[in-house]
Motif scaffolding. Sequence first.
Motif, mmCIF file in Angstrom:
data_model
loop_
_atom_site.group_PDB
_atom_site.id
_atom_site.type_symbol
_atom_site.label_atom_id
_atom_site.label_comp_id
_atom_site.label_asym_id
_atom_site.label_seq_id
_atom_site.Cartn_x
_atom_site.Cartn_y
_atom_site.Cartn_z
ATOM 1 N N PRO A 1 0.840 -1.204 0.000
ATOM 2 C CA PRO A 1 0.000 0.000 0.000
ATOM 3 C C PRO A 1 0.872 1.250 0.000
ATOM 4 O O PRO A 1 1.883 1.321 0.684
ATOM 5 N N GLU A 2 0.451 2.173 -0.805
ATOM 6 C CA GLU A 2 1.186 3.424 -0.864
ATOM 7 C C GLU A 2 0.798 4.284 0.323
ATOM 8 O O GLU A 2 -0.378 4.443 0.635
ATOM 9 N N GLU A 3 1.795 4.824 0.973
ATOM 10 C CA GLU A 3 1.530 5.708 2.092
ATOM 11 C C GLU A 3 1.107 7.056 1.523
ATOM 12 O O GLU A 3 1.709 7.555 0.582
ATOM 13 N N PRO A 4 0.070 7.645 2.125
ATOM 14 C CA PRO A 4 -0.329 8.960 1.624
ATOM 15 C C PRO A 4 0.785 9.966 1.895
ATOM 16 O O PRO A 4 1.487 9.865 2.899
ATOM 17 N N PRO A 5 0.944 10.903 0.998
ATOM 18 C CA PRO A 5 2.024 11.877 1.204
ATOM 19 C C PRO A 5 1.738 12.726 2.438
ATOM 20 O O PRO A 5 0.583 12.946 2.822
ATOM 21 N N ALA A 6 2.781 13.178 3.066
ATOM 22 C CA ALA A 6 2.635 14.028 4.247
ATOM 23 C C ALA A 6 1.960 15.324 3.826
ATOM 24 O O ALA A 6 2.219 15.849 2.745
ATOM 25 N N PRO A 7 1.059 15.834 4.678
ATOM 26 C CA PRO A 7 0.366 17.075 4.304
ATOM 27 C C PRO A 7 1.355 18.241 4.195
ATOM 28 O O PRO A 7 2.326 18.326 4.953
ATOM 29 N N SER A 8 1.061 19.099 3.248
ATOM 30 C CA SER A 8 1.933 20.258 3.046
ATOM 31 C C SER A 8 1.671 21.283 4.154
ATOM 32 O O SER A 8 0.725 21.166 4.941
ATOM 33 N N LYS A 9 2.508 22.310 4.209
ATOM 34 C CA LYS A 9 2.348 23.356 5.219
ATOM 35 C C LYS A 9 1.001 24.053 5.063
ATOM 36 O O LYS A 9 0.341 24.390 6.051
ATOM 37 N N GLU A 10 0.587 24.265 3.819
ATOM 38 C CA GLU A 10 -0.700 24.927 3.567
ATOM 39 C C GLU A 10 -1.847 24.072 4.088
ATOM 40 O O GLU A 10 -2.793 24.586 4.695
ATOM 41 N N GLU A 11 -1.750 22.749 3.845
ATOM 42 C CA GLU A 11 -2.810 21.857 4.308
ATOM 43 C C GLU A 11 -2.868 21.836 5.840
ATOM 44 O O GLU A 11 -3.955 21.832 6.421
ATOM 45 N N LEU A 12 -1.727 21.827 6.477
ATOM 46 C CA LEU A 12 -1.703 21.859 7.942
ATOM 47 C C LEU A 12 -2.299 23.158 8.471
ATOM 48 O O LEU A 12 -3.075 23.155 9.440
ATOM 49 N N LEU A 13 -1.970 24.276 7.836
ATOM 50 C CA LEU A 13 -2.499 25.570 8.251
ATOM 51 C C LEU A 13 -4.009 25.625 8.053
ATOM 52 O O LEU A 13 -4.749 26.074 8.932
ATOM 53 N N LEU A 14 -4.489 25.120 6.915
ATOM 54 C CA LEU A 14 -5.933 25.102 6.663
ATOM 55 C C LEU A 14 -6.665 24.207 7.659
ATOM 56 O O LEU A 14 -7.762 24.537 8.120
ATOM 57 N N ALA A 15 -6.065 23.065 7.999
ATOM 58 C CA ALA A 15 -6.687 22.179 8.987
ATOM 59 C C ALA A 15 -6.756 22.865 10.344
ATOM 60 O O ALA A 15 -7.755 22.741 11.070
ATOM 61 N N GLU A 16 -5.732 23.604 10.702
ATOM 62 C CA GLU A 16 -5.720 24.321 11.975
ATOM 63 C C GLU A 16 -6.796 25.405 11.994
ATOM 64 O O GLU A 16 -7.528 25.556 12.983
#
Length: 131
Positions: free
Chosen positions: A103-118
């Motif tokens: 199984p392919e591991e999902p790529p680590a979230p980018s800085k933008e994705e982390l900021l949007l999640a926050e």
Amino acid sequence: MNLLKEFKTFALKGNVLDLAIGVIIGAAFGKIVSSLVSDIIMPVIGLLLGGVDFSGLKATIGDATLTYGVFLQTVVDFLIVSFSIFLFIRMLNRFKQKEEEKPEEPPAPSKEELLLAEIRDLLKQQNQTGN
């Protein structure tokens, strides 16, 4: 001069080099299998069949001599080579299949994705405390 450049480009392509390496390895492998057949397998088969030496089997028809023992040895040689190649390709296919099944591991979230999640989490928190 242009023809030489084109030939150099063609000859140094990956596929051509891979093919050349395969042919060289195949020739060496063929010699090993031929020796295996003629020096080990055929003498054992000859002993099992009552001491028959296949390389010496021949029939004479008029002036023509048919050395069918050499032909039999070549057929056995071919069968062993083809079966060996089959087993090798089968092993490679299973190895590739195992690689594809990982199984392919999902790529680590980018800085933008982390900021949007926050930001999303903060907005959810504000909506819950504001109600």
